[in-house]
Design a protein around this motif. Sequence first.
Motif, mmCIF file in Angstrom:
data_model
loop_
_atom_site.group_PDB
_atom_site.id
_atom_site.type_symbol
_atom_site.label_atom_id
_atom_site.label_comp_id
_atom_site.label_asym_id
_atom_site.label_seq_id
_atom_site.Cartn_x
_atom_site.Cartn_y
_atom_site.Cartn_z
ATOM 1 N N UNK A 1 1.623 5.674 12.896
ATOM 2 C CA UNK A 1 1.558 6.915 13.347
ATOM 3 C C UNK A 1 0.235 7.106 14.444
ATOM 4 N N UNK A 2 -0.829 6.467 13.956
ATOM 5 C CA UNK A 2 -1.973 6.556 14.844
ATOM 6 C C UNK A 2 -1.659 5.803 16.304
ATOM 7 N N UNK A 3 -1.170 4.709 16.100
ATOM 8 C CA UNK A 3 -1.104 3.843 17.449
ATOM 9 C C UNK A 3 0.077 3.993 17.928
ATOM 10 N N UNK A 4 1.176 4.784 17.544
ATOM 11 C CA UNK A 4 2.525 4.973 18.082
ATOM 12 C C UNK A 4 3.178 3.769 18.273
ATOM 13 N N UNK A 5 2.992 2.642 17.628
ATOM 14 C CA UNK A 5 3.742 1.568 17.555
ATOM 15 C C UNK A 5 4.644 1.480 16.168
ATOM 16 N N UNK A 6 5.830 0.676 16.368
ATOM 17 C CA UNK A 6 6.736 0.501 15.036
ATOM 18 C C UNK A 6 5.931 -0.219 14.015
ATOM 19 N N UNK A 7 5.954 -0.086 12.766
ATOM 20 C CA UNK A 7 5.428 -0.791 11.835
ATOM 21 C C UNK A 7 6.086 -2.442 11.994
ATOM 22 N N UNK A 8 4.901 -3.351 11.725
ATOM 23 C CA UNK A 8 5.526 -4.667 11.885
ATOM 24 C C UNK A 8 6.438 -5.011 10.399
ATOM 25 N N UNK A 9 7.496 -5.885 10.491
ATOM 26 C CA UNK A 9 8.338 -6.122 9.839
ATOM 27 C C UNK A 9 7.997 -6.362 8.402
ATOM 28 N N UNK A 10 6.720 -7.112 8.386
ATOM 29 C CA UNK A 10 6.370 -7.728 6.944
ATOM 30 C C UNK A 10 5.729 -6.472 6.237
ATOM 31 N N UNK A 11 5.519 -5.342 6.873
ATOM 32 C CA UNK A 11 4.795 -4.376 6.026
ATOM 33 C C UNK A 11 5.734 -3.630 4.896
ATOM 34 N N UNK A 12 7.043 -3.619 5.256
ATOM 35 C CA UNK A 12 8.125 -3.115 4.199
ATOM 36 C C UNK A 12 8.033 -3.934 3.075
ATOM 37 N N UNK A 13 8.045 -5.312 2.952
ATOM 38 C CA UNK A 13 8.294 -6.358 1.918
ATOM 39 C C UNK A 13 6.800 -6.091 1.272
ATOM 40 N N UNK A 14 6.015 -6.156 2.115
ATOM 41 C CA UNK A 14 4.396 -5.996 1.375
ATOM 42 C C UNK A 14 4.268 -4.680 0.545
ATOM 43 N N UNK A 15 4.715 -3.732 1.024
ATOM 44 C CA UNK A 15 4.468 -2.358 0.106
ATOM 45 C C UNK A 15 5.462 -2.416 -0.994
ATOM 46 N N UNK A 16 6.809 -2.952 -0.520
ATOM 47 C CA UNK A 16 7.714 -3.117 -1.922
ATOM 48 C C UNK A 16 7.059 -4.049 -3.171
ATOM 49 N N UNK A 17 6.545 -5.113 -2.666
ATOM 50 C CA UNK A 17 5.741 -5.904 -3.837
ATOM 51 C C UNK A 17 4.455 -5.350 -4.515
ATOM 52 N N UNK A 18 3.830 -4.712 -3.664
ATOM 53 C CA UNK A 18 2.918 -3.703 -4.405
ATOM 54 C C UNK A 18 3.519 -2.593 -5.190
ATOM 55 N N UNK A 19 4.308 -2.104 -4.949
ATOM 56 C CA UNK A 19 4.870 -0.981 -5.898
ATOM 57 C C UNK A 19 5.735 -1.765 -6.968
ATOM 58 N N UNK A 20 6.402 -3.011 -6.743
ATOM 59 C CA UNK A 20 6.980 -3.608 -7.782
ATOM 60 C C UNK A 20 5.967 -4.317 -8.813
ATOM 61 N N UNK A 21 4.878 -4.849 -8.405
ATOM 62 C CA UNK A 21 3.704 -5.043 -9.288
ATOM 63 C C UNK A 21 3.244 -3.984 -10.044
ATOM 64 N N UNK A 22 2.958 -2.757 -9.469
ATOM 65 C CA UNK A 22 2.484 -1.382 -10.189
ATOM 66 C C UNK A 22 3.570 -1.128 -11.174
ATOM 67 N N UNK A 23 4.799 -1.276 -10.825
ATOM 68 C CA UNK A 23 6.005 -0.877 -12.020
ATOM 69 C C UNK A 23 5.759 -1.778 -13.331
ATOM 70 N N UNK A 24 5.435 -3.119 -12.824
ATOM 71 C CA UNK A 24 5.172 -3.973 -13.965
ATOM 72 C C UNK A 24 4.015 -3.792 -14.782
ATOM 73 N N UNK A 25 2.854 -3.099 -14.267
ATOM 74 C CA UNK A 25 1.750 -2.588 -14.921
ATOM 75 C C UNK A 25 2.182 -1.468 -15.718
ATOM 76 N N UNK A 26 3.029 -0.545 -15.223
ATOM 77 C CA UNK A 26 3.490 0.673 -15.993
ATOM 78 C C UNK A 26 4.400 0.307 -17.169
ATOM 79 N N UNK A 27 5.079 -0.916 -17.100
ATOM 80 C CA UNK A 27 5.749 -0.930 -18.190
ATOM 81 C C UNK A 27 5.445 -0.707 -19.799
#
Length: 109
Positions: free
Chosen positions: A48-74
């Motif tokens: 949003x700030x730099x008006x460039x598409x997000x790098x491809x790696x950012x999707x899996x990185x965010x998904x991994x962080x949220x999956x880790x959070x999901x494990x913490x919440x079990x």
Amino acid sequence: MKYLVEKYGKDSGLIPENIEERAVMNQMLDFELGTVSQRMRERYMYPLKFKLPAPEYTGPNLDNAMLTLDLFLEGQDWVAGNKMTVADFSYASSIATLIVSKRYPTVVI
């Protein structure tokens, strides 16, 4: 946020008195600040700030962080155990941003 609760909300119960419970709360605050928030910035705020598409790696990185959070919440209702702590407020803002970002990308601005 933690500073404000320590200074003005000592009797709020949002910071555990038990050292082990406080350590878990601090761990979850560190994970939110160092991992979840960083992944969200890479995925949503930088484009949003730099008006460039997000790098491809950012999707899996965010998904991994949220999956880790999901494990913490079990098996628990709150991010740092079975009681609400200041860590829950930190995650609330990140998760709200994530929900808005996925459904309404322009609302984040």
